[in-house]
Design a protein around this motif. Sequence first.
Motif, PDB file in Angstrom:
ATOM      1  N   SER A 132       2.262   9.819 -15.619  1.00  0.00           N
ATOM      2  CA  SER A 132       2.396   8.907 -16.751  1.00  0.00           C
ATOM      3  C   SER A 132       2.328   7.455 -16.270  1.00  0.00           C
ATOM      4  CB  SER A 132       3.724   9.194 -17.442  1.00  0.00           C
ATOM      5  OG  SER A 132       3.906   8.350 -18.520  1.00  0.00           O
ATOM      6  N   ILE A 157      -0.329  11.102 -29.324  1.00  0.00           N
ATOM      7  CA  ILE A 157       0.753  10.414 -30.048  1.00  0.00           C
ATOM      8  C   ILE A 157       0.298   9.046 -30.569  1.00  0.00           C
ATOM      9  CG2 ILE A 157       2.764  11.575 -29.006  1.00  0.00           C
ATOM     10  CD1 ILE A 157       2.977   9.248 -27.037  1.00  0.00           C
ATOM     11  N   GLY A 201       8.709   9.275 -25.000  1.00  0.00           N
ATOM     12  CA  GLY A 201       8.038   9.482 -26.281  1.00  0.00           C
ATOM     13  C   GLY A 201       7.210  10.747 -26.345  1.00  0.00           C
ATOM     14  N   TRP A 202       6.977  11.417 -25.220  1.00  0.00           N
ATOM     15  CA  TRP A 202       6.145  12.629 -25.297  1.00  0.00           C
ATOM     16  C   TRP A 202       6.737  13.860 -24.600  1.00  0.00           C
ATOM     17  CZ3 TRP A 202       4.251  14.660 -20.717  1.00  0.00           C
ATOM     18  CH2 TRP A 202       4.212  13.802 -19.606  1.00  0.00           C
ATOM     19  N   ILE A 217      -0.698  12.097 -24.501  1.00  0.00           N
ATOM     20  CA  ILE A 217       0.406  11.134 -24.326  1.00  0.00           C
ATOM     21  C   ILE A 217      -0.011   9.693 -24.637  1.00  0.00           C
ATOM     22  CG2 ILE A 217       1.514  12.622 -22.590  1.00  0.00           C
ATOM     23  CD1 ILE A 217       0.520  10.591 -20.456  1.00  0.00           C
ATOM     24  N   LYS A 237      -0.975   4.348 -16.647  1.00  0.00           N
ATOM     25  CA  LYS A 237      -0.691   3.107 -17.383  1.00  0.00           C
ATOM     26  C   LYS A 237      -1.607   1.972 -16.897  1.00  0.00           C
ATOM     27  CE  LYS A 237       3.623   2.166 -17.001  1.00  0.00           C
ATOM     28  NZ  LYS A 237       4.989   1.671 -17.111  1.00  0.00           N
ATOM     29  N   GLU A 286       8.492   5.486 -20.392  1.00  0.00           N
ATOM     30  CA  GLU A 286       7.200   5.810 -21.001  1.00  0.00           C
ATOM     31  C   GLU A 286       7.045   7.302 -21.309  1.00  0.00           C
ATOM     32  OE1 GLU A 286       6.216   5.218 -16.544  1.00  0.00           O
ATOM     33  OE2 GLU A 286       7.573   4.348 -18.008  1.00  0.00           O
ATOM     34  N   VAL A 287       7.854   8.130 -20.631  1.00  0.00           N
ATOM     35  CA  VAL A 287       7.730   9.574 -20.903  1.00  0.00           C
ATOM     36  C   VAL A 287       8.671  10.019 -22.033  1.00  0.00           C
ATOM     37  CG1 VAL A 287       7.082  10.046 -18.512  1.00  0.00           C
ATOM     38  CG2 VAL A 287       9.444  10.404 -19.229  1.00  0.00           C
ATOM     39  N   GLU A 340      12.200   6.124 -16.549  1.00  0.00           N
ATOM     40  CA  GLU A 340      10.811   6.431 -16.922  1.00  0.00           C
ATOM     41  C   GLU A 340      10.664   6.432 -18.441  1.00  0.00           C
ATOM     42  OE1 GLU A 340       8.681   6.602 -14.629  1.00  0.00           O
ATOM     43  OE2 GLU A 340       9.898   6.951 -12.854  1.00  0.00           O
ATOM     44  N   ARG A 376       3.015  25.765 -25.097  1.00  0.00           N
ATOM     45  CA  ARG A 376       3.566  24.402 -25.018  1.00  0.00           C
ATOM     46  C   ARG A 376       2.826  23.467 -25.979  1.00  0.00           C
ATOM     47  NH1 ARG A 376       4.570  20.079 -25.733  1.00  0.00           N
ATOM     48  NH2 ARG A 376       5.425  18.420 -24.407  1.00  0.00           N
ATOM     49  N   ALA A 392       6.220  12.341 -14.595  1.00  0.00           N
ATOM     50  CA  ALA A 392       6.548  10.917 -14.689  1.00  0.00           C
ATOM     51  C   ALA A 392       5.586  10.090 -13.831  1.00  0.00           C
ATOM     52  CB  ALA A 392       7.991  10.694 -14.250  1.00  0.00           C
ATOM     53  N   MET A 407       4.179  20.853 -29.342  1.00  0.00           N
ATOM     54  CA  MET A 407       3.819  19.447 -29.559  1.00  0.00           C
ATOM     55  C   MET A 407       2.637  19.129 -28.654  1.00  0.00           C
ATOM     56  SD  MET A 407       6.098  16.039 -28.998  1.00  0.00           S
ATOM     57  CE  MET A 407       6.881  16.016 -30.574  1.00  0.00           C
TER      58      MET A 407
END
Lengths: 551, 156
Positions: B127, B98, A481-482, B64, B131, A478-479, A476, B56, B124, B60
């Motif tokens: 995310s 980001i 980076g964050w 995303i 996309k 893509e995760v 994974e 949290r 995950a 940061m």
Amino acid sequence: MHFGILLLLGIGVFGGILGAWGFQKLRIPQVIGYIAIGLLIGQSGLNIIGDVELPTLKPFNYLALAVIGFLVGGELEGKIFKQYGKQFTGIMLGEGLGAFFVVGVASGTLLWLVTGNMIAAIAGGVVFGAISSATDPASTVDVLWEYRSKGLLTTGLISVVALDDALALTLYALGTSVAGILVGGGVEISELIRTLGIELFGSLALGVGSGFGLSLLLTKGQGNDRSLTLLVGSLLLLAGITLSLQMDVILCAMSAGATLVNCAPRRSKAVLHTLRAFSSPIYVMFFVLVGARLQMTSQPAWLWGLVAVYVIGRTVGKYAGTWLGAKVSKSPKVLQQYLGMGLFAQGGVAVGLSMMASQHLSEVMVVDGLDLGAVVVSTITATTLLVQIIGPAAVKAAITKTGEIGRNVTEEDIIQELKVADVIDSNPVTLQENTLLQEIFETIAEHDQLAFPVVTQEGICQGVISLESLKALFVEQEVWGWMIAGDVMVPITDVVEADTPLADAMVTLEQLEAEETIVRDPDTLHPIGVFGIRSAKRQVSTRLVQKQGVG
Amino acid sequence: MSNPDFSLLDSALSPQRVFLTQASSKEELLQTVLDKLTDCEDVGDLESLRAAILARESLMSTGIGLGIGVPHARISSVQNMILAVAVNHVPLEDYESIDGKPVQIVFLVAGRPDQQSTYVQLLAVLSHLVKDESRRTALLEADTPSAIYKALRATP
């Protein structure tokens, strides 16, 4: 006041342990503590174990001798004899014959000077000489085991003390026959053959046969519990048979142990280990009874002189004989110099032979009202007490001088000694809780560490990250980076602490199927280090090599 | 991950936790979504969750990229894994993503500390889902919570 047999055994074992504990505090071998307690509660002391109780406990003594003999025999591995057989035999002959001649001449001379009876003096000298050649394997080996001794001297001591009982029996059989001739009892060739045949060769043959039978039974894949039962049963049988056939129980059990360890070396190791653990209270009680049996009654003054001559003569004879035997057989220097020091203990065989002598020589009068048999029994009893104090202490001194103390350790022993703090990898690589996953993977790749503590800005460890816990995120990307360390860490559970015993910590980690875990300071919650099975085992192996030393 | 794992999504998300919001800042958006979870039994202690989510964010930002925010936290007061979805009426510039782009779609995830594996997998999955540009467009164009839910669950 009469105590029940169980209470007596309880008093004996418990008292013996207390005595050993007290003497150990004084850095004196525990066996002396057992004997001291025996003296205290025995015939010469409080008489709790007196002449009424001692015969009742006699069968126990035979079992103890069988167990002790078997364990000593179990130390006699053939490969040692292949390498040092000639040297050990040379030393055994040297020390045994050395003691025989020095004690024989010295005690004979004293007896002649005191009594003026040349024949009784020679007969006494021969018997004393023969008895003095035996070394007590039990107390000698007990010291070696207590101090976890390992090395050439230790091997030599075990081999020689195991072998010289046979020499003592031979010398005694020959000696009493000579004594019989001298005092006019006639040449009892049949008696000599009987003694040598049954006591020596009979005991050896029965022992070898039993050992062989046991090895067959043990290799049939018995569990360890059943193996112990089988072994104890066999030793009870062996003790009973030797007793009824008037054989030597210790020699028989010793040859059984030696046969077993050489026929089934791998299988017997585990069984002997179990038997040794099981034998501990038997050992304690045996030595307590040795002490209890000793009688410190009033004797004629010259008898104390005989005691002194015997002890000094035996010490000189054993030491000088060992040196000579070792020199002639070209033994290593360590054996020439120190092995003699380890052979002073005198025990079961000597006492047993003195009892037999009391029957054989009861007709030979030394002075009015005192026969040679009684002189032998009194002298051997008193000297046994003396050399049982000197002997173990000298064994300890010898193994200390040669640096063999503490070398007989296993990985389990080392593990038992250590705590988690001793094997921890301190200063571990830590991850801040806001470290990005991308960076975490890079850190993991760069370091040989499986578990990484995740810490707050204040340094408090809140969780742990391992490659295993990130498995789901390998693909994974893509995760990466964050997501940060705080998102993916596994909360810390403090499964082990710095002062947790290593053995417990290893079990805990194995149960959790974890390779490593983080150890925190319980007050600050900062990570102290990483504890892992792999690293702990590596450190245990290193310490084991250091402890065992070279050779 | 070729096919989104909807079972994980379904176990955490219910249609009642899908919202259309009118916030004008990141903080307002987070507070609004959290407030809407007041009656959610799985939350346990709402104030603890609020504090954990903000803590949290302080480490940061959870922006995303691609206009998506994923505020999340693990705390022991949460009963079961929770997913809440909010689509704001305007993109929020102050989310500090980001990629620097404003955030308009938010997935709030909460779980227990011992749910590390499921939690990470759910993040995950989300995310991966967002996309897909057509799904993002469908989410932004949805005018009811049920339309958002449908757009999210649509198979590509």
